[in-house]
Scaffold this motif. Structure first.
Motif, PDB file in Angstrom:
ATOM      1  N   ALA A  14       0.734  -1.076   0.030  1.00 48.13           N
ATOM      2  CA  ALA A  14      -0.023   0.018   0.006  1.00 48.13           C
ATOM      3  C   ALA A  14       0.730   1.205   0.041  1.00 48.13           C
ATOM      4  CB  ALA A  14      -0.981   0.008   1.324  1.00 48.13           C
ATOM      5  N   ARG A  17       2.193   1.840  -3.464  1.00 46.69           N
ATOM      6  CA  ARG A  17       1.146   2.286  -4.497  1.00 46.69           C
ATOM      7  C   ARG A  17       0.842   3.719  -4.304  1.00 46.69           C
ATOM      8  NH1 ARG A  17      -1.557  -2.550  -2.883  1.00 46.69           N
ATOM      9  NH2 ARG A  17      -3.229  -1.315  -1.863  1.00 46.69           N
ATOM     10  N   ALA A  18       0.941   4.162  -2.843  1.00 44.23           N
ATOM     11  CA  ALA A  18       0.322   5.429  -2.513  1.00 44.23           C
ATOM     12  C   ALA A  18       1.498   6.497  -2.728  1.00 44.23           C
ATOM     13  CB  ALA A  18       0.296   5.607  -0.780  1.00 44.23           C
ATOM     14  N   GLU A  21       1.116   6.973  -6.470  1.00 47.46           N
ATOM     15  CA  GLU A  21       0.024   7.784  -7.184  1.00 47.46           C
ATOM     16  C   GLU A  21       0.391   9.404  -6.556  1.00 47.46           C
ATOM     17  OE1 GLU A  21      -3.722   6.654  -5.404  1.00 47.46           O
ATOM     18  OE2 GLU A  21      -3.163   4.544  -6.135  1.00 47.46           O
ATOM     19  N   SER A  30      -6.054  10.287  -2.699  1.00 42.96           N
ATOM     20  CA  SER A  30      -5.927   9.072  -3.175  1.00 42.96           C
ATOM     21  C   SER A  30      -4.790   8.182  -2.647  1.00 42.96           C
ATOM     22  CB  SER A  30      -5.683   8.932  -4.653  1.00 42.96           C
ATOM     23  OG  SER A  30      -4.541   9.692  -4.856  1.00 42.96           O
ATOM     24  N   VAL A  34      -5.451   4.624   0.034  1.00 39.35           N
ATOM     25  CA  VAL A  34      -4.659   3.513  -0.119  1.00 39.35           C
ATOM     26  C   VAL A  34      -3.987   3.100   1.061  1.00 39.35           C
ATOM     27  CG1 VAL A  34      -2.551   2.531  -1.179  1.00 39.35           C
ATOM     28  CG2 VAL A  34      -4.298   3.657  -2.513  1.00 39.35           C
ATOM     29  N   ASP A  37      -6.822   2.120   3.926  1.00 35.93           N
ATOM     30  CA  ASP A  37      -7.569   0.846   3.767  1.00 35.93           C
ATOM     31  C   ASP A  37      -6.506  -0.389   3.890  1.00 35.93           C
ATOM     32  OD1 ASP A  37      -9.556   2.153   2.506  1.00 35.93           O
ATOM     33  OD2 ASP A  37      -9.306   1.895   0.520  1.00 35.93           O
TER      34      ASP A  37
END
Length: 53
Positions: A14, A17-18, A21, A30, A34, A37
């Protein structure tokens, strides 16, 4: 015993990914979503592992 390896994987994936982004996002919502979550998912895994012992 909690599955620390899986929780570590969830949070690191995560975070990756964060960070991917953030440069593209106009705001940080966003990336925050991420991470939030993943934190909830890791917490749930930790809680469930304690219920089975």
């Amino acid at each position: 015993m909690p599955d620390y390896q899986m929780m570590y994987h969830i949070l690191c994936a995560a975070a990756s990914r964060a960070l991917d982004e953030l440069p593209e996002a106009e705001d940080t919502f966003s990336g925050r979503k991420v991470l939030q979550d993943a934190l909830y998912e890791a917490e749930e895994l930790y809680i469930r592992s304690g219920e089975t012992q």
